[in-house]
Scaffold this motif. Structure first.
Motif, PDB file in Angstrom:
ATOM      1  N   ARG A 128       0.821  -1.212   0.000  1.00 37.18           N
ATOM      2  CA  ARG A 128       0.000   0.000   0.000  1.00 37.18           C
ATOM      3  C   ARG A 128       0.852   1.258   0.000  1.00 37.18           C
ATOM      4  NH1 ARG A 128      -2.888  -3.516   3.560  1.00 37.18           N
ATOM      5  NH2 ARG A 128      -1.867  -2.640   5.394  1.00 37.18           N
ATOM      6  N   ASP A 129       2.156   1.066  -0.020  1.00 38.44           N
ATOM      7  CA  ASP A 129       3.089   2.200  -0.011  1.00 38.44           C
ATOM      8  C   ASP A 129       4.259   1.862  -0.925  1.00 38.44           C
ATOM      9  OD1 ASP A 129       4.772   4.313   0.491  1.00 38.44           O
ATOM     10  OD2 ASP A 129       4.791   4.090   2.671  1.00 38.44           O
ATOM     11  N   PHE A 130       4.045   2.020  -2.233  1.00 37.04           N
ATOM     12  CA  PHE A 130       5.053   1.596  -3.197  1.00 37.04           C
ATOM     13  C   PHE A 130       6.336   2.414  -3.103  1.00 37.04           C
ATOM     14  CE2 PHE A 130       1.477  -0.541  -5.319  1.00 37.04           C
ATOM     15  CZ  PHE A 130       2.073  -1.766  -5.578  1.00 37.04           C
ATOM     16  N   LYS A 131       6.220   3.652  -2.649  1.00 37.30           N
ATOM     17  CA  LYS A 131       7.433   4.467  -2.494  1.00 37.30           C
ATOM     18  C   LYS A 131       8.370   3.833  -1.471  1.00 37.30           C
ATOM     19  CE  LYS A 131       9.124   9.116  -1.438  1.00 37.30           C
ATOM     20  NZ  LYS A 131       8.764  10.510  -1.051  1.00 37.30           N
ATOM     21  N   LYS A 132       7.820   3.416  -0.349  1.00 35.16           N
ATOM     22  CA  LYS A 132       8.628   2.770   0.681  1.00 35.16           C
ATOM     23  C   LYS A 132       9.124   1.410   0.201  1.00 35.16           C
ATOM     24  CE  LYS A 132       8.612   1.495   5.575  1.00 35.16           C
ATOM     25  NZ  LYS A 132       7.817   1.474   6.844  1.00 35.16           N
ATOM     26  N   LEU A 133       8.243   0.659  -0.487  1.00 33.79           N
ATOM     27  CA  LEU A 133       8.632  -0.649  -1.004  1.00 33.79           C
ATOM     28  C   LEU A 133       9.788  -0.516  -1.984  1.00 33.79           C
ATOM     29  CD1 LEU A 133       8.074  -3.705  -1.215  1.00 33.79           C
ATOM     30  CD2 LEU A 133       6.436  -3.185  -3.040  1.00 33.79           C
ATOM     31  N   ASP A 134       9.717   0.485  -2.861  1.00 37.42           N
ATOM     32  CA  ASP A 134      10.786   0.694  -3.840  1.00 37.42           C
ATOM     33  C   ASP A 134      12.107   1.019  -3.164  1.00 37.42           C
ATOM     34  OD1 ASP A 134       8.995   0.224  -5.842  1.00 37.42           O
ATOM     35  OD2 ASP A 134       8.776   2.315  -6.452  1.00 37.42           O
ATOM     36  N   GLU A 135      12.054   1.791  -2.093  1.00 34.11           N
ATOM     37  CA  GLU A 135      13.279   2.138  -1.364  1.00 34.11           C
ATOM     38  C   GLU A 135      13.917   0.897  -0.746  1.00 34.11           C
ATOM     39  OE1 GLU A 135      12.073   5.042   1.481  1.00 34.11           O
ATOM     40  OE2 GLU A 135      11.908   6.674   0.010  1.00 34.11           O
ATOM     41  N   ILE A 136      13.081   0.026  -0.188  1.00 37.83           N
ATOM     42  CA  ILE A 136      13.580  -1.207   0.417  1.00 37.83           C
ATOM     43  C   ILE A 136      14.142  -2.148  -0.650  1.00 37.83           C
ATOM     44  CG2 ILE A 136      12.894  -3.315   1.649  1.00 37.83           C
ATOM     45  CD1 ILE A 136      10.814  -1.566   3.129  1.00 37.83           C
ATOM     46  N   ASN A 137      13.441  -2.208  -1.774  1.00 37.60           N
ATOM     47  CA  ASN A 137      13.804  -3.169  -2.825  1.00 37.60           C
ATOM     48  C   ASN A 137      15.000  -2.748  -3.670  1.00 37.60           C
ATOM     49  OD1 ASN A 137      11.677  -4.768  -2.048  1.00 37.60           O
ATOM     50  ND2 ASN A 137      10.393  -4.323  -3.818  1.00 37.60           N
ATOM     51  N   ALA A 138      15.253  -1.439  -3.769  1.00 36.10           N
ATOM     52  CA  ALA A 138      16.222  -0.926  -4.743  1.00 36.10           C
ATOM     53  C   ALA A 138      17.563  -1.671  -4.760  1.00 36.10           C
ATOM     54  CB  ALA A 138      16.440   0.567  -4.521  1.00 36.10           C
ATOM     55  N   PRO A 139      18.227  -1.880  -3.612  1.00 33.82           N
ATOM     56  CA  PRO A 139      19.514  -2.590  -3.660  1.00 33.82           C
ATOM     57  C   PRO A 139      19.374  -4.019  -4.165  1.00 33.82           C
ATOM     58  CG  PRO A 139      19.192  -1.501  -1.527  1.00 33.82           C
ATOM     59  CD  PRO A 139      17.880  -1.481  -2.232  1.00 33.82           C
ATOM     60  N   VAL A 140      18.248  -4.668  -3.839  1.00 35.29           N
ATOM     61  CA  VAL A 140      18.041  -6.057  -4.234  1.00 35.29           C
ATOM     62  C   VAL A 140      17.677  -6.148  -5.718  1.00 35.29           C
ATOM     63  CG1 VAL A 140      16.652  -8.125  -3.809  1.00 35.29           C
ATOM     64  CG2 VAL A 140      17.417  -6.730  -1.890  1.00 35.29           C
ATOM     65  N   VAL A 141      16.981  -5.143  -6.243  1.00 35.28           N
ATOM     66  CA  VAL A 141      16.679  -5.137  -7.672  1.00 35.28           C
ATOM     67  C   VAL A 141      17.983  -5.143  -8.472  1.00 35.28           C
ATOM     68  CG1 VAL A 141      15.652  -3.821  -9.575  1.00 35.28           C
ATOM     69  CG2 VAL A 141      14.437  -4.012  -7.402  1.00 35.28           C
ATOM     70  N   GLU A 142      18.965  -4.381  -8.006  1.00 34.57           N
ATOM     71  CA  GLU A 142      20.272  -4.364  -8.680  1.00 34.57           C
ATOM     72  C   GLU A 142      20.928  -5.736  -8.620  1.00 34.57           C
ATOM     73  OE1 GLU A 142      22.943  -1.264  -7.674  1.00 34.57           O
ATOM     74  OE2 GLU A 142      21.432   0.306  -7.728  1.00 34.57           O
ATOM     75  N   MET A 143      20.872  -6.378  -7.446  1.00 36.83           N
ATOM     76  CA  MET A 143      21.461  -7.716  -7.310  1.00 36.83           C
ATOM     77  C   MET A 143      20.730  -8.724  -8.181  1.00 36.83           C
ATOM     78  SD  MET A 143      22.048  -7.979  -3.208  1.00 36.83           S
ATOM     79  CE  MET A 143      22.808  -6.654  -2.264  1.00 36.83           C
ATOM     80  N   ALA A 144      19.400  -8.671  -8.154  1.00 37.34           N
ATOM     81  CA  ALA A 144      18.608  -9.607  -8.954  1.00 37.34           C
ATOM     82  C   ALA A 144      18.881  -9.423 -10.443  1.00 37.34           C
ATOM     83  CB  ALA A 144      17.121  -9.410  -8.657  1.00 37.34           C
ATOM     84  N   THR A 145      19.081  -8.173 -10.864  1.00 37.61           N
ATOM     85  CA  THR A 145      19.399  -7.911 -12.270  1.00 37.61           C
ATOM     86  C   THR A 145      20.722  -8.556 -12.646  1.00 37.61           C
ATOM     87  OG1 THR A 145      18.164  -5.826 -12.241  1.00 37.61           O
ATOM     88  CG2 THR A 145      19.825  -6.088 -13.970  1.00 37.61           C
ATOM     89  N   LYS A 146      21.699  -8.479 -11.764  1.00 42.31           N
ATOM     90  CA  LYS A 146      22.980  -9.148 -12.010  1.00 42.31           C
ATOM     91  C   LYS A 146      22.788 -10.659 -12.088  1.00 42.31           C
ATOM     92  CE  LYS A 146      25.745  -5.487  -9.859  1.00 42.31           C
ATOM     93  NZ  LYS A 146      26.576  -5.091  -8.712  1.00 42.31           N
ATOM     94  N   ASP A 147      21.896 -11.186 -11.238  1.00 40.47           N
ATOM     95  CA  ASP A 147      21.608 -12.622 -11.280  1.00 40.47           C
ATOM     96  C   ASP A 147      21.008 -12.999 -12.635  1.00 40.47           C
ATOM     97  OD1 ASP A 147      22.414 -12.604  -8.631  1.00 40.47           O
ATOM     98  OD2 ASP A 147      20.375 -12.696  -7.820  1.00 40.47           O
ATOM     99  N   GLY A 148      20.095 -12.156 -13.137  1.00 42.75           N
ATOM    100  CA  GLY A 148      19.471 -12.422 -14.427  1.00 42.75           C
ATOM    101  C   GLY A 148      20.473 -12.410 -15.566  1.00 42.75           C
ATOM    102  N   ILE A 149      21.371 -11.443 -15.543  1.00 44.60           N
ATOM    103  CA  ILE A 149      22.413 -11.364 -16.584  1.00 44.60           C
ATOM    104  C   ILE A 149      23.334 -12.572 -16.493  1.00 44.60           C
ATOM    105  CG2 ILE A 149      24.393 -10.021 -17.401  1.00 44.60           C
ATOM    106  CD1 ILE A 149      22.896  -7.501 -16.428  1.00 44.60           C
ATOM    107  N   GLU A 150      23.627 -12.980 -15.270  1.00 37.21           N
ATOM    108  CA  GLU A 150      24.482 -14.157 -15.069  1.00 37.21           C
ATOM    109  C   GLU A 150      23.806 -15.412 -15.622  1.00 37.21           C
ATOM    110  OE1 GLU A 150      28.253 -15.352 -13.950  1.00 37.21           O
ATOM    111  OE2 GLU A 150      27.398 -13.328 -13.787  1.00 37.21           O
ATOM    112  N   ALA A 151      22.480 -15.488 -15.501  1.00 36.37           N
ATOM    113  CA  ALA A 151      21.751 -16.643 -16.032  1.00 36.37           C
ATOM    114  C   ALA A 151      21.860 -16.698 -17.552  1.00 36.37           C
ATOM    115  CB  ALA A 151      20.285 -16.573 -15.606  1.00 36.37           C
ATOM    116  N   ILE A 152      21.757 -15.538 -18.200  1.00 41.99           N
ATOM    117  CA  ILE A 152      21.922 -15.500 -19.660  1.00 41.99           C
ATOM    118  C   ILE A 152      23.346 -15.904 -20.036  1.00 41.99           C
ATOM    119  CG2 ILE A 152      21.989 -13.986 -21.681  1.00 41.99           C
ATOM    120  CD1 ILE A 152      19.723 -12.396 -20.473  1.00 41.99           C
ATOM    121  N   LYS A 153      24.306 -15.400 -19.280  1.00 42.03           N
ATOM    122  CA  LYS A 153      25.708 -15.738 -19.540  1.00 42.03           C
ATOM    123  C   LYS A 153      25.911 -17.253 -19.440  1.00 42.03           C
ATOM    124  CE  LYS A 153      28.581 -12.944 -17.574  1.00 42.03           C
ATOM    125  NZ  LYS A 153      29.447 -12.289 -16.575  1.00 42.03           N
ATOM    126  N   TYR A 154      25.303 -17.861 -18.429  1.00 39.22           N
ATOM    127  CA  TYR A 154      25.425 -19.313 -18.261  1.00 39.22           C
ATOM    128  C   TYR A 154      24.807 -20.033 -19.454  1.00 39.22           C
ATOM    129  CZ  TYR A 154      24.965 -24.031 -16.417  1.00 39.22           C
ATOM    130  OH  TYR A 154      25.043 -25.388 -16.253  1.00 39.22           O
TER     131      TYR A 154
END
Length: 286
Positions: A128-154
């Protein structure tokens, strides 16, 4: 005795259809201090949820040799970057793809740590508070994106073993997985960008990356009009972006289905998305 043999044979076949691979040889970069263990939650029958994922992995489902067409998809389950809807938006999709000759790689990317064994109770107020959710998620979104790129690389590095064409690797995801799909596409170097994408009911504001693909990248975009989280405009905006870039795209807005329909049968118009998706695949994989 014969029935027992058949059961054991079936179990053996199932066990060989999946391979689990860690994305990094050691601790994943950026989360070296994460020491919590992944947990599983049976939220509803046949739809498990994983949370506290700290060691990203891929679950490999190779297409049967007699059906394989050389294509592959990385499949990213959703869950607001706090949980992973591993069955409805992951493994079930992988099995569906296998039946159509497509190898599937379900990615268990890193998510935000839950402080209890009830991740839903922690997540619901944040929805119900996407602004706060985005702040919490931001560092993990970057990590998850690296995971996704690593999956393509694999996938590209093991194309021969996977019996796939390294230039026919797509990326698809649901909700947060759709956000991840777009983040991977826009953040990966050109040689690691997916060749086609299918972001389903994505959340647009959390997408990171700005580098559009040089190659023609077809997109299949899906969402339900009655999405409780109001994500319809995000899918429309993505379609407009692809239209403006003169890239091929299909946008499917189903009248009913809510948010998170995945492979769940809800007796709504969203039940038809896999039929539409299959028709789209036949066109792009000619």
């Amino acid at each position: 005795m014969k029935n027992l043999y058949l059961v054991l044979l079936f179990i053996t076949q199932i066990s060989f259809c999946q391979q689990t691979v860690k994305l990094y040889p050691g601790k994943a970069p950026g989360s070296e201090t994460w020491d919590w263990k992944e947990k599983e939650l049976n939220a509803m029958p046949g739809n498990r949820m994983f949370y506290n994922v700290s060691e990203p992995e891929i679950l490999i489902y190779k297409a049967p040799k007699e059906k394989a067409n050389g294509a592959a998809f990385i499949v990213a389950p959703g869950g607001a970057f706090h949980i992973l809807s591993i069955d409805s938006e992951g493994i079930n999709v992988a099995k569906w793809l296998n039946e159509r000759g497509i190898t599937a790689i379900v990615i268990k990317y890193r998510v935000v740590k839950s402080n209890s064994d009830n991740p839903f109770a922690e997540l619901m107020p944040l929805m119900r508070d996407f602004k706060k959710l985005d702040e919490i998620n931001a560092p993990v979104v970057e990590m998850a994106t690296k995971d996704g790129i690593e999956a393509i690389k694999y996938a590209k590095a093991h194309a021969i073993d996977l019996n796939i064409n390294p230039n026919r690797i797509g990326f698809m995801g649901f909700s947060a997985g759709g956000t991840l799909t777009m983040s991977v596409l826009l953040s990966a170097p050109q040689n690691l960008k997916p060749n086609f994408i299918a972001p389903m009911y994505l959340y647009g504001p959390a997408v990171i990356g700005k580098e559009m693909p040089i190659q023609t990248t077809p997109a299949f975009i899906g969402v339900a009009t009655d999405d409780e989280l109001g994500f319809v405009p995000h899918s429309i905006a993505l379609y407009q972006k692809w239209f403006d870039a003169k890239l091929p795209a299909e946008l499917h807005i189903y009248d009913k289905g809510g948010h998170g329909f995945g492979t769940l049968k809800k007796n709504t118009s969203s039940d038809n998305w896999l039929n539409d998706f299959e028709n789209w695949l036949k066109i792009i994989l000619k």
